[in-house]
Design an enzyme around this catalytic site. Structure first.
Site, PDB file in Angstrom:
ATOM      1  CB  SER A  15     -29.631 -17.906   4.617  1.00 59.38           C
ATOM      2  OG  SER A  15     -29.115 -16.844   5.383  1.00 59.38           O
ATOM      3  CD  GLU A  17     -23.744 -13.170  -0.094  1.00 64.25           C
ATOM      4  OE1 GLU A  17     -24.537 -12.664   0.722  1.00 64.25           O
ATOM      5  OE2 GLU A  17     -22.731 -12.592  -0.511  1.00 64.25           O
ATOM      6  CG  ASP A 109     -18.564  -2.323  -3.227  1.00 68.45           C
ATOM      7  OD1 ASP A 109     -18.899  -1.495  -2.354  1.00 68.45           O
ATOM      8  OD2 ASP A 109     -18.336  -3.521  -2.995  1.00 68.45           O
ATOM      9  CG  PHE A 219     -13.263 -10.693   1.741  1.00 70.35           C
ATOM     10  CD1 PHE A 219     -12.518 -11.019   0.624  1.00 70.35           C
ATOM     11  CD2 PHE A 219     -14.588 -11.066   1.791  1.00 70.35           C
ATOM     12  CE1 PHE A 219     -13.076 -11.700  -0.433  1.00 70.35           C
ATOM     13  CE2 PHE A 219     -15.156 -11.743   0.733  1.00 70.35           C
ATOM     14  CZ  PHE A 219     -14.403 -12.063  -0.382  1.00 70.35           C
ATOM     15  CG  HIS A 269     -26.673 -14.375   4.785  1.00 69.96           C
ATOM     16  ND1 HIS A 269     -27.559 -15.053   3.963  1.00 69.96           N
ATOM     17  CD2 HIS A 269     -25.835 -13.707   3.936  1.00 69.96           C
ATOM     18  CE1 HIS A 269     -27.275 -14.815   2.695  1.00 69.96           C
ATOM     19  NE2 HIS A 269     -26.222 -14.002   2.650  1.00 69.96           N
TER      20      HIS A 269
END
Ligand code: FAD
Length: 290
Positions: A15, A17, A109, A219, A269
């Site tokens: 998958s 995103e 967040d 990140f 993912h």
């Protein structure tokens, strides 16, 4: 199609995103990208939910268009940030009306400038509360949630975090997707600990192919993922050579995915960051191996 029915270790699904582009042109480009990705037969794609305003409407629009125009299953993310329960019900109603079957339920967040997460008056403090709310309302979504092999950044301990995950799953999640990680040992250890306390839903590993040096620094600072020392040194060496950096990122993620697949994950993912060529290379290599 409910994603929970698609997560199967004997036929794992890939998958992808994406985040919603800010402009109509960006959206058109993304839909074109998805057409290019279709031959890789993604099990589903998912669209993130932004911090506010128009980007949130774009999530609903984009998921609806992906389903309608590409035939690929699409999941909408949704967060508690800045929303009252009535507003969340309205977003969910629009998704249900558009025949979206799958929702990834998140707390979100803290908004920029805020140190800790504060719900709006009457809003939800934890993702588990939103999961419970959706299950109590008359919706029929397959629900996913987030989990953290290295522990969520705000948590006092990994055990606490895992207990909170169990609460969230028990509230009605069908599957969970992990935060990105670069060392599979974190994932395998996490799955083992989760099973031990009775978390039995599929745990889908989330993989981010590294394509940009500064981005990976940012990140990992934000989400607390560890960059293994050897990978860190290799990245440092090629940080000013964009092509070599992408090659390294693709190679590392491909090796990670091969090991994950060989040990029976239900799916993988990919955090594409809307840059699909790296993901395409990895998935093509993985498909060629089967
Ligand atoms: P929660 O499950 O509520 O957990 C947050 C923290 O609260 C954890 O430390 C947990 O241990 C703690 N906690 C939970 N329950 C309790 C309790 N009962 N008592 C005390 N502490 C508790 N963000 C976005 O804004 N948009 C997105 O589209 C998006 N997509 C994501 C997709 C994935 C796959 C992942 C892994 C993350 C995504 N995020 C997204 C980021 C996510 O919103 C943040 O990581 C956020 O900080 C936590 O969200 P959560 O749903 O995991 O929260």
């Amino acid at each position: 199609m409910k994603i929970r029915n698609r997560l199967n270790p004997s036929n794992p699904c890939f998958s992808f995103e994406f985040f919603p582009p800010k402009t109509d042109e960006g959206t058109a480009n993304l839909l074109k990208t998805l057409e290019d990705l279709a031959p890789l037969e993604p099990g589903f794609v998912s669209v993130t939910y932004g911090a506010g305003g128009s980007t949130r409407d774009r999530t609903v629009e984009l998921v609806t268009r992906i389903k309608r125009e590409t035939g690929i299953e699409a999941m909408a993310h949704i967060t508690c940030v800045g929303h009252t329960p009535d507003e969340l019900r309205e977003v969910l109603r629009r998704l249900a009306e558009a025949k979206v079957d799958n929702v990834l339920v998140l707390r979100g967040d803290p908004p920029q400038g805020q140190k800790s997460f504060e719900p709006v008056a009457g809003g939800f403090r934890h993702a588990s509360e939103l999961v419970r709310f959706i299950r109590e309302e008359d919706f029929n979504f397959s629900l996913g949630g987030a989990c953290y092999p290295e522990g969520h950044v705000e948590t006092a301990s990994r055990d606490d975090d895992l207990r909170h995950l169990k609460e969230k799953v028990d509230a009605g999640l069908d599957f969970v997707i992990t935060q990105l990680f670069f060392d599979n040992a974190f994932y395998f250890d996490f799955v083992e600990r989760a099973r031990r306390i009775g978390i039995n839903v599929p745990i889908v590993p989330g993989i981010m192919p590294i394509t940009n040096y500064e981005q990976v620094q940012r990140f990992t600072r934000m989400c607390g993922a560890t960059v293994p020392m050897r990978l860190g040194l290799q990245l440092e060496r090629v940080k000013d050579q964009p092509d070599a950096l992408v090659q390294l990122g693709v190679a590392h993620a491909t090796v990670q995915c091969m090991e994950l697949l060989s040990r029976g994950v239900p799916g993988i993912h990919f955090y594409t960051l809307n840059k699909s060529p790296a993901t395409r290379m990895i998935v093509s290599a993985l498909r060629a191996r089967t």
